[in-house]
Design an enzyme around this catalytic site. Structure first.
Site, mmCIF file in Angstrom:
data_model
loop_
_atom_site.group_PDB
_atom_site.id
_atom_site.type_symbol
_atom_site.label_atom_id
_atom_site.label_comp_id
_atom_site.label_asym_id
_atom_site.label_seq_id
_atom_site.Cartn_x
_atom_site.Cartn_y
_atom_site.Cartn_z
ATOM 1 N N GLN A 78 0.844 -1.197 0.000
ATOM 2 C CA GLN A 78 0.000 0.000 0.000
ATOM 3 C C GLN A 78 0.881 1.249 0.000
ATOM 4 O O GLN A 78 1.192 1.803 1.043
ATOM 5 C CB GLN A 78 -0.957 0.009 1.197
ATOM 6 N N PHE A 79 1.249 1.689 -1.199
ATOM 7 C CA PHE A 79 2.129 2.852 -1.319
ATOM 8 C C PHE A 79 1.490 4.109 -0.751
ATOM 9 O O PHE A 79 2.181 5.050 -0.385
ATOM 10 C CB PHE A 79 2.576 3.058 -2.765
ATOM 11 N N THR A 80 0.160 4.142 -0.633
ATOM 12 C CA THR A 80 -0.507 5.340 -0.118
ATOM 13 C C THR A 80 -0.162 5.610 1.343
ATOM 14 O O THR A 80 -0.359 6.727 1.826
ATOM 15 C CB THR A 80 -2.037 5.263 -0.285
#
Length: 148
Positions: A78-80
């Protein structure tokens, strides 16, 4: 590197309507990799995640790790989690690692969990995923390799 750990009764992740990974009871771990992260960050967070005492013992106190209770984990990239939201209304993701580096360290983290003895399933790195879970507690913690 940042990990958001959720203690779950069960969790699953699907891509295009097909379940690709699941766990339960155990941990759902969302993992974000920053530009400056290294393998030592993945190793640190895998070790911390495996040994963190956030599961109830026979007395109902959080005194057991995922290893103590024989649980498993589901890791979802989850790069967010690497978003910078300090300015404006649109998050900036410039601090996130590029995909090739992010995937390499994501895989190192997963390998680290296996080496600790934690059975681990995953989502698909970089894919649009649908995550379903049943929180246990709820117990949700954020681990950051740069702050620990």
């Amino acid at each position: 590197m940042i990990a958001l750990l959720q203690r779950v009764k069960g969790a699953s992740v699907a891509v295009d309507g097909t379940t690709v990974g699941q766990t339960g009871p155990g941990l759902l771990i969302f993992l974000g990799v920053f530009e400056g992260d290294q393998k030592k960050d993945a190793d640190f967070l895998a070790n911390k995640s495996a040994h963190l005492r956030i599961f109830d013992d026979a007395s109902g106190k959080m005194n057991n790790s995922i290893m103590d209770m024989g649980g498993s984990s589901l890791v979802v990239s989850q790069f967010t989690l690497c978003a910078d939201t300090r300015k404006g209304r649109r998050p900036s993701y410039t601090n996130a690692a590029p995909p090739d580096k992010g995937e390499s360290l994501y895989n190192s983290f997963i390998e680290g969990l296996w080496q600790q003895g934690v059975p681990t399933q995953t989502g698909v790195f970089g894919a649009m995923m649908q995550v379903s879970l049943t929180n246990d507690g709820p117990v949700t913690l954020i681990l950051n390799s740069q702050l620990s």
